[in-house]
Motif scaffolding. Sequence first.
Motif, PDB file in Angstrom:
ATOM      1  N   MET A 111      21.174  15.268   0.536  1.00 56.59           N
ATOM      2  CA  MET A 111      20.017  14.637  -0.123  1.00 56.59           C
ATOM      3  C   MET A 111      18.825  14.595   0.828  1.00 56.59           C
ATOM      4  SD  MET A 111      21.260  11.322  -2.299  1.00 56.59           S
ATOM      5  CE  MET A 111      19.615  10.940  -2.936  1.00 56.59           C
ATOM      6  N   VAL A 112      19.090  14.203   2.075  1.00 55.07           N
ATOM      7  CA  VAL A 112      18.005  14.089   3.048  1.00 55.07           C
ATOM      8  C   VAL A 112      17.386  15.465   3.320  1.00 55.07           C
ATOM      9  CG1 VAL A 112      17.373  13.409   5.379  1.00 55.07           C
ATOM     10  CG2 VAL A 112      19.109  12.113   4.147  1.00 55.07           C
ATOM     11  N   ALA A 113      18.249  16.440   3.599  1.00 54.35           N
ATOM     12  CA  ALA A 113      17.733  17.751   3.982  1.00 54.35           C
ATOM     13  C   ALA A 113      17.020  18.428   2.813  1.00 54.35           C
ATOM     14  CB  ALA A 113      18.869  18.625   4.501  1.00 54.35           C
ATOM     15  N   GLY A 114      17.603  18.325   1.619  1.00 53.05           N
ATOM     16  CA  GLY A 114      16.953  18.897   0.446  1.00 53.05           C
ATOM     17  C   GLY A 114      15.596  18.254   0.231  1.00 53.05           C
ATOM     18  N   ALA A 115      15.551  16.929   0.408  1.00 56.11           N
ATOM     19  CA  ALA A 115      14.291  16.214   0.219  1.00 56.11           C
ATOM     20  C   ALA A 115      13.261  16.650   1.254  1.00 56.11           C
ATOM     21  CB  ALA A 115      14.533  14.707   0.320  1.00 56.11           C
ATOM     22  N   LEU A 116      13.716  16.881   2.485  1.00 53.62           N
ATOM     23  CA  LEU A 116      12.789  17.313   3.533  1.00 53.62           C
ATOM     24  C   LEU A 116      12.204  18.687   3.212  1.00 53.62           C
ATOM     25  CD1 LEU A 116      11.654  16.626   6.412  1.00 53.62           C
ATOM     26  CD2 LEU A 116      13.513  18.033   7.301  1.00 53.62           C
ATOM     27  N   VAL A 117      13.085  19.599   2.822  1.00 54.67           N
ATOM     28  CA  VAL A 117      12.635  20.955   2.489  1.00 54.67           C
ATOM     29  C   VAL A 117      11.650  20.903   1.319  1.00 54.67           C
ATOM     30  CG1 VAL A 117      13.390  23.158   1.516  1.00 54.67           C
ATOM     31  CG2 VAL A 117      14.646  22.137   3.429  1.00 54.67           C
ATOM     32  N   ALA A 118      12.007  20.148   0.290  1.00 56.03           N
ATOM     33  CA  ALA A 118      11.135  20.055  -0.886  1.00 56.03           C
ATOM     34  C   ALA A 118       9.806  19.397  -0.530  1.00 56.03           C
ATOM     35  CB  ALA A 118      11.843  19.266  -1.988  1.00 56.03           C
ATOM     36  N   ARG A 143       6.999  27.595  -3.260  1.00 54.72           N
ATOM     37  CA  ARG A 143       7.561  27.228  -4.569  1.00 54.72           C
ATOM     38  C   ARG A 143       9.072  27.361  -4.554  1.00 54.72           C
ATOM     39  NH1 ARG A 143       5.477  26.726  -9.809  1.00 54.72           N
ATOM     40  NH2 ARG A 143       7.513  27.268 -10.627  1.00 54.72           N
ATOM     41  N   SER A 144       9.546  28.503  -4.002  1.00 52.68           N
ATOM     42  CA  SER A 144      10.996  28.700  -3.919  1.00 52.68           C
ATOM     43  C   SER A 144      11.642  27.583  -3.116  1.00 52.68           C
ATOM     44  CB  SER A 144      11.321  30.039  -3.256  1.00 52.68           C
ATOM     45  OG  SER A 144      10.697  31.092  -3.943  1.00 52.68           O
ATOM     46  N   ALA A 145      11.000  27.248  -1.976  1.00 59.04           N
ATOM     47  CA  ALA A 145      11.567  26.213  -1.116  1.00 59.04           C
ATOM     48  C   ALA A 145      11.578  24.869  -1.822  1.00 59.04           C
ATOM     49  CB  ALA A 145      10.773  26.123   0.183  1.00 59.04           C
ATOM     50  N   ALA A 146      10.494  24.553  -2.522  1.00 55.07           N
ATOM     51  CA  ALA A 146      10.423  23.271  -3.230  1.00 55.07           C
ATOM     52  C   ALA A 146      11.538  23.189  -4.267  1.00 55.07           C
ATOM     53  CB  ALA A 146       9.056  23.117  -3.888  1.00 55.07           C
ATOM     54  N   LYS A 147      11.751  24.314  -4.955  1.00 54.55           N
ATOM     55  CA  LYS A 147      12.780  24.325  -5.990  1.00 54.55           C
ATOM     56  C   LYS A 147      14.173  24.160  -5.376  1.00 54.55           C
ATOM     57  CE  LYS A 147      14.084  27.397  -9.646  1.00 54.55           C
ATOM     58  NZ  LYS A 147      13.856  28.716 -10.216  1.00 54.55           N
ATOM     59  N   VAL A 148      14.446  24.955  -4.343  1.00 53.79           N
ATOM     60  CA  VAL A 148      15.754  24.853  -3.674  1.00 53.79           C
ATOM     61  C   VAL A 148      15.968  23.432  -3.156  1.00 53.79           C
ATOM     62  CG1 VAL A 148      17.073  25.579  -1.635  1.00 53.79           C
ATOM     63  CG2 VAL A 148      15.882  27.283  -3.024  1.00 53.79           C
ATOM     64  N   GLY A 149      14.918  22.871  -2.514  1.00 49.37           N
ATOM     65  CA  GLY A 149      15.037  21.537  -1.953  1.00 49.37           C
ATOM     66  C   GLY A 149      15.278  20.480  -3.017  1.00 49.37           C
ATOM     67  N   ALA A 180      12.640  13.903  -6.971  1.00 49.64           N
ATOM     68  CA  ALA A 180      13.057  15.309  -6.968  1.00 49.64           C
ATOM     69  C   ALA A 180      13.061  15.857  -8.392  1.00 49.64           C
ATOM     70  CB  ALA A 180      14.439  15.445  -6.331  1.00 49.64           C
ATOM     71  N   LEU A 181      13.505  15.036  -9.336  1.00 51.09           N
ATOM     72  CA  LEU A 181      13.551  15.459 -10.734  1.00 51.09           C
ATOM     73  C   LEU A 181      12.144  15.718 -11.275  1.00 51.09           C
ATOM     74  CD1 LEU A 181      15.519  15.873 -13.125  1.00 51.09           C
ATOM     75  CD2 LEU A 181      15.059  13.499 -13.768  1.00 51.09           C
ATOM     76  N   ILE A 182      11.230  14.789 -10.961  1.00 52.95           N
ATOM     77  CA  ILE A 182       9.849  14.958 -11.422  1.00 52.95           C
ATOM     78  C   ILE A 182       9.236  16.222 -10.820  1.00 52.95           C
ATOM     79  CG2 ILE A 182       7.527  13.966 -11.305  1.00 52.95           C
ATOM     80  CD1 ILE A 182       8.904  11.192 -11.363  1.00 52.95           C
ATOM     81  N   ALA A 183       9.497  16.434  -9.535  1.00 51.07           N
ATOM     82  CA  ALA A 183       8.944  17.612  -8.858  1.00 51.07           C
ATOM     83  C   ALA A 183       9.451  18.888  -9.527  1.00 51.07           C
ATOM     84  CB  ALA A 183       9.324  17.592  -7.381  1.00 51.07           C
ATOM     85  N   LEU A 184      10.734  18.908  -9.836  1.00 43.95           N
ATOM     86  CA  LEU A 184      11.304  20.092 -10.492  1.00 43.95           C
ATOM     87  C   LEU A 184      10.625  20.352 -11.822  1.00 43.95           C
ATOM     88  CD1 LEU A 184      15.187  20.269 -10.252  1.00 43.95           C
ATOM     89  CD2 LEU A 184      13.495  21.919  -9.451  1.00 43.95           C
ATOM     90  N   TRP A 185      10.403  19.275 -12.573  1.00 43.93           N
ATOM     91  CA  TRP A 185       9.789  19.407 -13.885  1.00 43.93           C
ATOM     92  C   TRP A 185       8.365  19.949 -13.758  1.00 43.93           C
ATOM     93  CZ3 TRP A 185       5.729  16.541 -16.212  1.00 43.93           C
ATOM     94  CH2 TRP A 185       5.559  16.820 -17.577  1.00 43.93           C
ATOM     95  N   LEU A 186       7.634  19.436 -12.741  1.00 42.20           N
ATOM     96  CA  LEU A 186       6.266  19.902 -12.535  1.00 42.20           C
ATOM     97  C   LEU A 186       6.218  21.366 -12.113  1.00 42.20           C
ATOM     98  CD1 LEU A 186       4.758  16.769 -10.735  1.00 42.20           C
ATOM     99  CD2 LEU A 186       4.129  17.644 -13.003  1.00 42.20           C
ATOM    100  N   LEU A 187       7.166  21.760 -11.283  1.00 47.54           N
ATOM    101  CA  LEU A 187       7.222  23.161 -10.842  1.00 47.54           C
ATOM    102  C   LEU A 187       7.448  24.077 -12.039  1.00 47.54           C
ATOM    103  CD1 LEU A 187       9.394  22.786  -7.623  1.00 47.54           C
ATOM    104  CD2 LEU A 187       7.069  23.705  -7.697  1.00 47.54           C
TER     105      LEU A 187
END
Lengths: 483, 381
Positions: free
Chosen positions: A192-199, A225-231, A355-362
């Motif tokens: 969770m931490v690392a994904g959040a950092l990358v995103a 964009r790819s990184a944000a999505k993966v994160g 993270a969910l909101i960010a994914l939706w916006l992407l």
Amino acid sequence: MNVLELSRWQFGITTVYHFLFVPITIGLVFLVAGFETAWLRSGDDRWLKLTKFYGKLFLINFAMGVVTGIVQEFQFGMNWSAYSRFVGDIFGAPLAIEALLAFFLESTFLGLWIFGWDRLPRKVHAACIWITAVGTLLSAYFILAANSWMQHPVGYHYNAATHREELTSFVSVMTNPTQLVTFPHTIAAAFMVAGALVAAVALWHLIRRPAGPDAVSQSSGAAFRSAAKVGAITTLVAAVLTAISGDIQGKIMTKYQPMKMAAAEALYHTSKPASFSLFTIGSLNGSKEVFAIKLPGLLSFLATGSFSGQVQGIDNIQAQYSQIYGPGSYTPIIPVTYWSFRLMIGVGMLAALIALIALWLLRRSRLQGNPAGLNLTGGKRRALLWSAIALPLLPLIANSFGWIFTEMGRQPWLVFGQMKTAAGVSANSAGEVLASVIILTLLYGGLAVIEVGLLLKYAKAGLAEERPPGSPSDEDKPLELVY
Amino acid sequence: MLHLSDIWFIAIAVLWAGYFVLEGFDFGVGILLPVLGRTSTERRALINTIGPVWDGNEVWLLTAGGATFAAFPGWYAAMFSAFYLPLLLVLVCLIVRGVAFEYRGKRDSDRWRLGWDTAIFGGSLIPALLWGVAFGNVLHGIPLNAAHNYTGNFFSLLNPYSLLGGVTTLALFTLNGALFLGLKTTDDLRRRANALAWKIGLGAIVAGAGFLAWTEASYRSPGHVATGVVSVLFAAVAAVTLIGGVLGSRLGREGYAFAAVAVAIVTATGALFTALFPDVLRSSVSPAFTLTVGNASSTAKTLALMTVIACIFLPFVLLYQGWTYWVFRKRISVPGSSAAAPQEVPPAASGPAGGAARLLAPGDVAPHTEPGKPAPTTAAR
């Protein structure tokens, strides 16, 4: 403060601090390894750029994790020598094995990875970061097995003649039920931490540096964009796994450490069903509760899996333990356990929501034909920017509260049912320990400023154009400087 | 008949010997940083000789510590709490030193780099000295009471024998660092490292011979003839290889010199441990309070488990750590010096990103290692 209190503060400070870097290391090494593998398989430059970009952040963080880890291994002997004598027969082995199996792997193969870009074939180079990643998991397994043994000792017997715990089954120690749920919970939380950092870093760039029409900035935008999505996906999936493993962990904890579960809710009297309060205003000592929002039956569900299950209360367990272990207090500091438990859950859930909101916006901006950025303006843009900045901090804070909860919730025990914390401390002078608390705290504080400064510098720098690594067959070329 | 606890006494001796050989030379490189590295770029080259390996070297210490905890909890508990302040100092040193390697090149500022260079120097020098003082005290004996708790203070640890031990490890590690740099650098740095090795070597011979002679004369466990004889033999081999190594370095045999001094460090460590056996931490209050292989060890079950795990995994560790040294066997040149191959420099990427990326992109070196300055040449000095 006496030696005991000072030693506890030192352990708390150094351990919480150390564990700021550990979850980032564990999660990020896998994500970087994934980026490098994606580059190898696809040949797409964006993954190489992301590998190197997040690789730098990983290394800045890793250095701190390594050096603060040395303190962890030394201070059992330095500050908790009575404990070390008492449990060394069981507790020492996982630490030694961790060094032999995990630390050598991590340090050696990470050295190869950092310095080997031009000297190793590409697949071997990628294998180095994967081996490092496996090393971090091995390390986590052994040290968590050691910690789980303190929460719920298994595979030992007490030798009254030598006054120490002796190993009877190493397999039991390694497959402790507490360990089997603690490990996935901790690892998922690390992701969770690392994904959040990358995103978060990627989102920051997408928001603050929207891609222009030129090819370089379009490709950089697409990579982020790819990184944000993966994160974001990593954070979300990890959040679900953290919740599931945490739920199972609650039931195991109720079974072996019922006081900790009661302390998590400040539940004084055995209840059936027991409700879970979102928060409480007023005192938590059971006397006067000014206001609380309660979800009926939820604590019963967390503890037993049934909304109508019975949960033991603090007073009842205290009376019971006094009978078994003799007179004394067996109750942890309730406000600490109560609030750390809630904050762990609440703050972690907030991270998942962002993270969910960010994914939706992407997804929305891609559908609107902007594959290299986010279509946001004004207040929404600012809100997302601040959310992105908070994003990696939230699960990191949740991790800390989780550890504070589980360690403070075990008190007054050092090893549950076997040794109290007060009995484990070294016969040091208070002056010595005070000196080390001050020195380590100042040093850690100073290093934190430097580390965060570097992380921000390199996070803001953005992606660099990368040349493909040189050929390892060029034998005559001298070694280059990397550091 | 060897007991499992005897085997683990040997294993811990081996781990410390490995640590002293490996981190010994990277401490040495750190100590020589301000001496041999006259410019920031030279210091950078020196640091990069140990760049890929120092962290792996340090894990030998963690493994020695962990193995002591697992195999001899009584020893671990008494020794680590007794040496509280010295170990705190070692920890602070290892922390700043480790961070320094990683962070030194991460900002383009002379002050920043100089600060970290100082941290590397101090962070290498102090532990190199303190490990010798600590082991001197283990043999010399420290005030331990019947419960094996330390009753002295920081100054109880400062006796002549232990201080000579500290000088010995400092000299040996610095010597091995100089010899390592002779093997790993080119041109002027290499010449100066080899020249310095000779001077340090003479000092190391004096200190080492004195310390080992004192150990054999006064600090062997009475009544343990066999290990006592082995200790004398180890000390003799250490003396011969140390002198041979220093002479070899003088004759320009860099590889042999480094190997010989490494053997000297291993055998000197062996001499200390065999002189100590069967004690593990002596009490200066009463021999009855001394911790021994017998009264400090774990149960046979734990020792057997550890033995199996060590036998399976230690060979792998040696293999892949050895492989790292093979991969990075090349010498390192100071950018701009005559032997450095001219490098094609790609155009820098826009903005600060360019500087960031190069840290992980070896290949383009000289122009932006020390941006804003002409690439130094060794010939110009």
